[in-house]
Design a protein around this motif. Structure first.
Motif, short mmCIF file in Angstrom:
data_model
loop_
_atom_site.label_atom_id
_atom_site.label_comp_id
_atom_site.label_asym_id
_atom_site.label_seq_id
_atom_site.Cartn_x
_atom_site.Cartn_y
_atom_site.Cartn_z
N THR A 52 31.53 49.40 31.25
CA THR A 52 32.86 49.66 31.25
C THR A 52 33.54 48.92 33.16
O THR A 52 34.56 49.25 32.78
CB THR A 52 32.63 50.67 31.61
OG1 THR A 52 31.90 51.84 30.53
CG2 THR A 52 34.36 51.66 31.74
N ARG B 214 33.95 45.51 32.60
CA ARG B 214 35.74 45.35 32.33
C ARG B 214 36.80 45.57 32.92
O ARG B 214 37.43 44.69 33.41
CB ARG B 214 35.66 46.20 31.10
CG ARG B 214 35.06 46.04 29.90
CD ARG B 214 35.08 46.33 28.31
NE ARG B 214 34.60 47.70 28.13
CZ ARG B 214 33.54 48.02 27.63
NH1 ARG B 214 33.38 46.87 27.12
NH2 ARG B 214 33.07 49.33 27.75
N LYS C 251 38.61 38.53 30.79
CA LYS C 251 39.94 39.13 31.49
C LYS C 251 40.19 38.55 32.04
O LYS C 251 39.60 36.69 32.69
CB LYS C 251 39.92 40.17 31.79
CG LYS C 251 39.38 41.37 30.27
CD LYS C 251 40.34 42.59 30.97
CE LYS C 251 39.74 43.76 29.54
NZ LYS C 251 40.28 45.29 30.08
#
Length: 493
Positions: free
Chosen positions: A132, A135, A141
């Motif tokens: 988590t 991310r 990303k």
């Protein structure tokens, strides 16, 4: 007297019953185990394996005993899974039963802590929180894409400074991935010539190499005995301790300047979580768990990507026609004026296929990081007892001859359809699968594409020997696959 005899007889019957039940359970478990070669006392099946290439021995034994077979490494029982169907069945269909992590030699200090070598509830909490948080910090990303692009520019600058002279690319190719993960973990970037940085990368490389050496395969079978005799396992243990010391110092620095309201990086987030859970030590987010978690990510995030790049460039030296096709695709899609980006990958099927084929061909972690049964498990017609080491071999997927014709040959066509479009394969699992899949898969995929295309956008690769003379045979195969040493020239385009 009669009462005494009756009581004694009852006790003997009770003890005999317990003994018989124990023997029956042992016999039942053994009887239900998958087949395998007969083990000899003390050594088990170790003498029947090639310690220089245990994955190759696994493949040989699978032909004789089938896709599920039992081995004894010393006195330690192990079950090997060989083939797409059974590996998929275990990692995806029985993922809870096989989620445990078996011991890996030298990493005792990491046992039951961190994200890789941990087990049980603490592992689940640590992994969930880490994924988590990663991310949130851009793992896979746009944020990480920009970090990698910045590092790619620095890497290109360093390569340009070599003036096309021959060099061993090991250190320079390790620097970029190590800096990317360091920025995520510590918000810190190291100069490529920083002595502490170079020493850290040398330690990490040696750990990966030693884990793959023949002696460590023997040490894994007899850790309690061999710990007291000379051997390279002492260097492995010392290097793991040095890596942990480096990380521990970084964590302490972070703790001293920590602002709970403004976390700077992944380490800060772990420390904040540890502080929240301080009232309940059973939850496990301690300083020690924080240190080991960060060390796990630093090790995995540095060496796997850098080894893939290093091996990949050697393969391109061997096959200059493949390199030339990548240059042509880069010129067509990206050009020379802007940096490569992840959106380019969809328009570069040949480059994408080459990268996948590099990962398939080098087979970086051939036997997988060993799993362990968390309970007695029924698998097909067998019973695998709790605590059994399990090897869901990735070699058997990546070198499946039906999925990848002539798997021993490097061939990007393995990932291209008849129209030249990129073709996915469910057998392509270099990062494993299921609950224990590599936490940094997205980051690694991004790094390999962006760093490799950035290098080939600016340079042509020149070998010091005729490409036909280049030998791609790894210098060690064990925990990982270690590429041979070589020299290369980066010639500006």
């Amino acid at each position: 007297m009669a009462l005494f005899l009756t009581s004694t007889l009852a006790l003997l019957v009770w003890l005999s019953s317990l003994l018989l039940i124990s023997i029956w359970k042992t016999f039942y478990r053994t009887w239900k185990l998958p087949p395998g070669p007969f083990p000899i006392p003390i050594f088990g099946n170790l003498l029947q394996l090639d310690v220089k290439n245990i994955p190759k021995s696994f493949a040989r034994l699978a032909k004789e005993y089938g896709p599920v077979f039992t081995l004894y490494l010393g006195s330690k029982r192990a079950v090997v899974l060989h083939g797409y169907e059974v590996v998929k069945e275990v990692l995806l269909d029985h993922k809870e039963e096989f989620v445990g992590r078996a011991d890996v030699p030298g990493f005792e200090v990491h046992k039951n802590l961190g994200i890789i070598f941990n087990n049980g509830n603490l592992w689940k909490q640590t992994r969930r929180f880490s994924l988590t948080t990663l991310r949130d910090w851009g793992m896979g990303k746009k944020g990480n894409e920009e970090r990698i692009q910045e590092e790619a520019q620095r890497l290109v600058k360093e390569l340009r400074n070599t003036n096309a002279l021959p060099l061993d690319p090991t250190s320079i190719l390790s620097s970029a991935p190590c800096n990317v993960i360091s920025r995520i973990l510590f918000q810190k970037h190291f100069d490529y010539k920083d002595k502490e940085f170079l020493r850290l990368m040398q330690i990490i490389r040696e750990i990966f190499y030693l884990l793959s050496s023949p002696w460590i395969q023997i040490f894994q079978a007899f850790p309690s005995f061999l710990r007291y005799v000379p051997g390279t396992h002492h260097k492995l243990i010392n290097n793991i301790a040095k890596m942990k010391k480096f990380v521990s110092e970084q964590v302490k620095e972070h703790q001293e300047s920590l602002d709970p309201n403004h976390p700077r990086d992944f380490t800060d987030c772990l420390l904040i979580e540890a502080e929240k859970q301080k009232q309940d030590p059973q939850l496990g987010f301690s300083m020690e768990n924080t240190t080991i978690t960060v060390a796990d990510l630093l090790f995995a995030g540095t060496e796997t990507t850098s080894t893939t790049l290093r091996y990949g460039l050697l393969i391109l030296l061997k096959y200059p026609e493949v390199e030339e096709k990548i240059h042509q695709e880069i010129d067509k899609v990206i050009g020379s004026d802007r940096m490569p980006s992840m959106k380019d990958r969809n328009e570069m099927p040949y480059t994408d296929a080459v990268i996948n084929e590099i990962q398939r061909f080098i087979n970086l972690v051939p036997s997988n990081v060993p799993h362990m049964t968390a309970q007695d498990v029924k698998l097909r017609d067998f019973i695998i007892p709790k605590g059994t080491t399990v090897y869901p071999t990735l070699t058997s997927l990546l070198f499946d001859c039906k999925e990848f014709p002539n798997p021993e040959k490097f061939d990007p066509e393995h990932f291209l359809d008849k129209n030249g479009k990129f073709k996915k394969s469910d057998y392509f699992k270099p990062f494993s699968a299921g609950k224990r899949i590599c936490a940094g898969e997205g980051l690694a995929r991004m790094e390999i594409f962006l760093l490799l295309t950035s290098i080939l956008q600016k340079f042509s690769l020149k070998s010091l020997v005729d490409p036909k003379q280049i030998d791609l045979t790894p210098k060690a195969v064990g925990f990982g696959t270690i590429p041979p040493s070589y020299q290369i020239c980066f010639v500006p385009q």
